[in-house]
Design an enzyme around this catalytic site. Structure first.
Site, PDB file in Angstrom:
ATOM      1  N   ASP A  95      17.282   7.106  72.815  1.00 37.01           N
ATOM      2  CA  ASP A  95      16.656   5.811  72.520  1.00 37.01           C
ATOM      3  C   ASP A  95      16.783   5.293  71.139  1.00 37.01           C
ATOM      4  O   ASP A  95      17.814   4.965  71.004  1.00 37.01           O
ATOM      5  CB  ASP A  95      15.335   6.206  72.746  1.00 37.01           C
ATOM      6  CG  ASP A  95      14.343   4.862  72.877  1.00 37.01           C
ATOM      7  OD1 ASP A  95      14.223   4.524  73.954  1.00 37.01           O
ATOM      8  OD2 ASP A  95      13.557   4.435  72.046  1.00 37.01           O
ATOM      9  N   HIS A 262      14.203   8.658  81.614  1.00 39.26           N
ATOM     10  CA  HIS A 262      14.720   8.254  80.487  1.00 39.26           C
ATOM     11  C   HIS A 262      14.391   9.351  79.563  1.00 39.26           C
ATOM     12  O   HIS A 262      15.145   9.609  78.612  1.00 39.26           O
ATOM     13  CB  HIS A 262      13.956   6.960  79.969  1.00 39.26           C
ATOM     14  CG  HIS A 262      14.058   6.475  78.432  1.00 39.26           C
ATOM     15  ND1 HIS A 262      15.294   6.167  77.827  1.00 39.26           N
ATOM     16  CD2 HIS A 262      13.291   6.502  77.313  1.00 39.26           C
ATOM     17  CE1 HIS A 262      15.301   5.884  76.696  1.00 39.26           C
ATOM     18  NE2 HIS A 262      14.063   6.065  76.237  1.00 39.26           N
TER      19      HIS A 262
END
Length: 282
Positions: A95, A262
């Protein structure tokens, strides 16, 4: 926990294991605790450094949007590794940590032996060719980037509710998928008003600074061996051929989908550790 004064900041970090140096960088809205179940496996073969990005966890939280460009975040980490005696090292980021890692590769390619980018597409691509599908899934990029104190005020009303909605919203996870001790560390960090402000500035900087910096580097294809890991059920995998988005940026790419969304480093730590080991080990 240790702390280092580098690049005008206080960066908190942990070191474990022995062997070649490997730096792990977390993402939003987390801290270095994200690697708690991954780092010990890697530490059997590497000297593993996990660090809090500026603005996150126990690292310092400077004022101003410009302080949160990925270039500045990357300088923190390059200086941290030099402080620890590592002029060249392997690097993995998830991320925001992956975006910081990409900027480090652009600014100091001679410092990196290998790089792993976890569940991102290039920042410039995401912003320059934004689709309705991605805008809906990643609305937080634009909410957090609104002028202060608008997002800070709304998030501050109930930080747990907001940030936990992020953890569970990008790939059909539930909070039970996250280790309790890691969730506790995230909550301790994101409940601080100064952390909320810093995270908003991180996203403001992406629009105000990082997009321009990345545009200047379009066309550069780096020779650093790169691993692209991505959550098979995450929003980015549903919207893009993620490995293909990185082909213009790295000449030597290995890619692998990971089960989950994610936050697969949290929800599938053993698989994440094995994928990283397979890439980083000679």
């Amino acid at each position: 926990m240790a702390k280092a004064q580098v690049n005008g900041q206080t960066i908190s970090y942990d070191v474990q294991g022995s062997g070649p140096p490997l730096l792990l960088l977390h993402g939003f809205p987390q801290t270095r605790a994200m690697w708690a179940r991954v780092a010990p496996v890697l530490a059997e073969s590497f000297t593993v450094i996990t660090a809090d990005l500026r603005g996150y966890g126990d690292s310092s939280k400077p004022e101003g949007v410009a302080a949160y460009s990925f270039r500045e975040m990357g300088r923190d980490m390059l200086e941290l590794m030099a402080h620890l005696g590592h002029e060249r090292f392997a690097l993995a980021g998830h991320d925001r940590g992956a975006r910081t890692a990409h900027r480090m590769a652009l600014d100091a390619p001679e410092s990196l032996t290998q790089i792993a980018l976890l569940d991102i597409i290039p920042t410039h691509l995401l912003l320059n060719k934004l689709t309705t599908q991605v805008a809906k899934a990643y609305y937080h990029w634009f909410f957090l980037a609104q002028p202060a104190p608008f997002p800070e005020t709304l998030i501050g009303h109930d930080p747990d509710h907001y940030f936990e909605s992020c953890l569970t919203g990008w790939g059909s996870n539930v909070l039970a998928d996250f280790a309790p001790e890691q969730l506790a560390a995230y909550r301790e960090s994101w409940r601080r008003p100064e952390t909320i402000s810093a995270m908003c500035n991180d996203y403001r900087a992406a629009l105000e600074y990082d997009f321009i910096l990345d545009e200047a580097d379009l066309g550069r294809q780096l020779p650093i061996p790169a691993l692209i890991l991505y959550g098979a059920d995450g929003p980015m995998a549903k919207a893009y051929d993620i490995p293909a988005t990185w082909q213009p940026h790295f000449a030597n790419i290995t890619s692998q989908p990971m089960a989950g969304g994610h936050f697969f480093p949290d929800t599938a730590p053993a698989d994440t550790a094995q994928a990283l080991l397979s890439f980083f080990l000679p």
